[in-house]
Design a protein around this motif. Structure first.
Motif, short mmCIF file in Angstrom:
data_model
loop_
_atom_site.label_atom_id
_atom_site.label_comp_id
_atom_site.label_asym_id
_atom_site.label_seq_id
_atom_site.Cartn_x
_atom_site.Cartn_y
_atom_site.Cartn_z
N PRO A 160 42.46 54.30 11.06
CA PRO A 160 43.55 54.80 10.25
C PRO A 160 44.88 54.42 10.67
CG PRO A 160 41.64 56.29 10.88
CD PRO A 160 41.75 55.00 11.44
N GLY A 162 49.37 54.46 10.50
CA GLY A 162 50.49 55.23 10.51
C GLY A 162 50.56 56.62 10.96
N LEU A 163 49.67 56.72 12.02
CA LEU A 163 49.86 58.29 12.95
C LEU A 163 51.06 58.68 13.14
CD1 LEU A 163 47.97 60.68 13.68
CD2 LEU A 163 47.84 59.41 15.88
N LEU A 175 50.14 66.54 12.36
CA LEU A 175 49.75 65.02 12.30
C LEU A 175 49.44 64.65 11.05
CD1 LEU A 175 47.13 65.56 15.34
CD2 LEU A 175 49.67 64.46 15.61
N THR A 176 50.00 63.31 10.86
CA THR A 176 49.51 62.75 9.17
C THR A 176 49.22 61.22 9.87
OG1 THR A 176 51.85 62.42 9.01
CG2 THR A 176 51.26 64.26 8.05
N TRP A 177 48.56 60.70 8.87
CA TRP A 177 48.17 59.31 8.95
C TRP A 177 47.80 58.95 7.56
CZ3 TRP A 177 45.55 63.38 10.83
CH2 TRP A 177 44.35 63.83 10.32
N THR A 178 47.56 57.41 7.59
CA THR A 178 47.34 56.86 6.39
C THR A 178 45.62 56.79 6.33
OG1 THR A 178 49.38 55.48 6.30
CG2 THR A 178 47.44 54.64 4.94
N TYR A 189 37.17 62.53 9.51
CA TYR A 189 37.83 61.78 10.64
C TYR A 189 37.59 62.68 11.98
CZ TYR A 189 40.48 59.29 7.15
OH TYR A 189 40.87 58.56 6.26
N THR A 205 44.24 63.84 5.20
CA THR A 205 44.85 62.87 6.21
C THR A 205 46.11 63.56 7.11
OG1 THR A 205 46.19 62.18 4.42
CG2 THR A 205 44.14 60.71 4.88
N THR A 206 45.86 65.00 7.06
CA THR A 206 46.77 65.68 7.76
C THR A 206 46.02 66.81 8.52
OG1 THR A 206 47.13 67.44 5.97
CG2 THR A 206 48.38 65.69 5.97
#
Length: 208
Positions: A160, A162-163, A175-178, A189, A205-206
């Protein structure tokens, strides 16, 4: 008077017209000789020859039966069936997958076929038809449905990217990620903090 001989048999009295019945398919010959009132017999009988043709074949073979998938792999399906019957012999079998004929044709004395054009994780419907030398085609066999397995998944998803972390209070962080990528799909995840797992997520993804 006249005497006739059919296909080399002994001469027997006959008259004109003379009819021969129940003749087998193939070549035949009849000899006719004349005898006069003084009992003089013609030394050179007349000879007539002809060929009885086989009648047209209009009867199709019986339908193949007991179609079975004996071995199924990700890209290979092996089929067998019980032979059709036909009064003049089965010339070939055609295998159909989802209604479309597969090549090659199967010889009439064989009852098996390997489809090596299948794809993993797909469901196919197979059927078989028989054909005789005259081109008469049987009804299809009973269909069977086959699902090919997927090969083992040994490739891990991508990392993953872009955390990012955003503090929203003294006790909460967003928290967010691609999303990661995977050839068979990402199913979830695992979130860790300081090396220890703190959450198991679905495909979101959050996290807060």
């Amino acid at each position: 008077t006249f005497a006739c001989s059919l296909d080399g048999a002994a001469f027997a009295a006959c008259a004109s017209p003379h009819e021969a019945t129940d003749l087998a398919v193939g070549d035949h010959r009849v000899r006719v000789r004349a005898t006069d009132a003084a009992a003089n017999t013609d030394p050179t009988p007349a000879v007539f020859g002809w060929t009885v043709q086989e009648p047209p074949d209009t009867a199709p073979p019986s339908a193949p039966s007991a179609l079975t998938a004996t071995k199924v792999g990700p890209t290979r399906v092996q089929l067998t069936w019980t032979a059709s019957t036909d009064d003049r012999g089965v010339a070939a079998y055609a295998v159909f997958r989802n209604g479309k004929r597969l090549d090659p044709l199967v010889a009439g004395d064989k009852t098996g076929f390997v489809d090596d054009t299948a794809k993993p994780g797909k469901t196919y419907t197979y059927a078989v038809k028989a054909r005789d030398a005259a081109g008469n085609v049987s009804d299809p066999s009973g269909p069977i449905e086959v699902t090919t397995p997927r090969p083992p998944d040994t490739k891990a998803p991508s990392v993953p990217g872009g955390l990012a972390a955003t503090a929203v209070s003294t006790s909460a962080i967003d928290l967010t990620w691609t999303a990661a990528r995977d050839d068979t799909g990402v199913t979830g995840y695992v979130l860790s903090r300081n090396g220890e797992q703190i959450a198991a997520l679905d495909t979101a993804t959050t996290y807060r």
